[in-house]
Design a protein around this motif. Structure first.
Motif, short mmCIF file in Angstrom:
data_model
loop_
_atom_site.label_atom_id
_atom_site.label_comp_id
_atom_site.label_asym_id
_atom_site.label_seq_id
_atom_site.Cartn_x
_atom_site.Cartn_y
_atom_site.Cartn_z
N ALA A 25 1.31 5.06 -0.97
CA ALA A 25 1.60 4.43 0.25
C ALA A 25 3.32 4.15 0.44
CB ALA A 25 1.24 3.29 0.87
N GLN A 26 3.24 3.58 -0.56
CA GLN A 26 5.32 3.57 -0.63
C GLN A 26 6.16 4.41 -0.82
OE1 GLN A 26 5.28 0.83 -3.40
NE2 GLN A 26 4.03 -0.92 -2.31
N ALA A 27 5.37 5.59 -1.49
CA ALA A 27 5.96 7.03 -1.06
C ALA A 27 6.14 7.60 0.12
CB ALA A 27 5.79 7.59 -2.78
N GLY A 28 5.28 7.01 1.15
CA GLY A 28 4.77 8.08 2.40
C GLY A 28 4.15 8.97 2.49
N LEU A 29 3.12 9.06 1.45
CA LEU A 29 2.61 10.21 0.74
C LEU A 29 1.29 9.62 1.80
CD1 LEU A 29 3.08 11.38 -1.91
CD2 LEU A 29 4.45 12.17 -0.22
N ASP A 30 0.28 10.56 2.08
CA ASP A 30 -1.53 10.58 2.71
C ASP A 30 -2.15 10.37 1.30
OD1 ASP A 30 -1.10 10.10 4.75
OD2 ASP A 30 -0.78 12.59 5.66
N VAL A 31 -3.24 10.14 1.67
CA VAL A 31 -3.84 9.96 0.12
C VAL A 31 -5.25 10.21 0.78
CG1 VAL A 31 -4.57 7.61 -0.06
CG2 VAL A 31 -4.39 8.80 -2.41
N ARG A 32 -6.16 11.30 -0.54
CA ARG A 32 -7.40 11.40 0.03
C ARG A 32 -7.84 10.79 -1.78
NH1 ARG A 32 -9.81 14.51 3.51
NH2 ARG A 32 -10.47 16.01 1.86
#
Ligand code: SF4
Ligand code: SF4
Length: 139
Positions: free
Chosen positions: A113-120
């Motif tokens: 999240a800190q990298a600004g990325l979505d996760v699945r």
């Protein structure tokens, strides 16, 4: 979150410990077949993919890896972070025959999240592990 089918670049993060005895072949099969955790990705789309590990417990190395990926993809390939999605392998996200789910799962998600990325979550779905989770043998 942008829908999986609209993403362009998938960073598959695998457990560093599991990868000491696993080549990761089942994750590749799941992606190739668009099954398991990849079922929502478009079958006919040529996604770019990158397989990395968390770097080992506690997963902090992921911070630097993801920062580099975001920075380099933007600079070298004009790929924005909104186009990227991180897919956590099943050996991180679930209890299976490799062991319990990663105890640092929330921390890994925080770094993502800190990298600004979505996760699945999830890659290859092992039928026996699913059965054992249903039976309560796995958490
Ligand atoms: S999910 Fe399975 S195949 Fe993929 S890296 Fe983990 S142990 Fe290996
Ligand atoms: S932090 Fe989690 S995913 Fe990474 S090596 Fe340790 S147990 Fe595996």
């Amino acid at each position: 979150m942008i829908a999986p089918q609209d993403k362009d670049y998938i960073v598959i993060v695998q457990c560093h410990l599991a990868k000491q005895r696993c080549s990761g072949f089942a994750c590749e099969i799941a992606f190739h077949e668009r099954s398991g955790g990849f079922a929502e990705y478009a079958k006919d789309k040529a996604y770019r993919t990158l397989h990395i590990t968390c770097g080992g417990c506690c997963g902090r190395a992921l911070n630097g890896k993801l920062s580099q990926i975001v920075r380099k993809l933007k600079k070298m390939q004009k790929i924005e972070k909104e186009q990227i999605v991180v897919q956590l392998s099943s050996c991180i996200a679930t209890h299976n025959f490799h062991g319990p789910a990663c105890q640092h799962l929330d921390y890994l998600k925080t770094l993502i999240a800190q990298a600004g990325l979505d996760v699945r979550e999830g890659t290859w779905i092992n039928e026996l592990s699913v059965k054992r989770r249903e039976q309560g043998r796995y958490a």
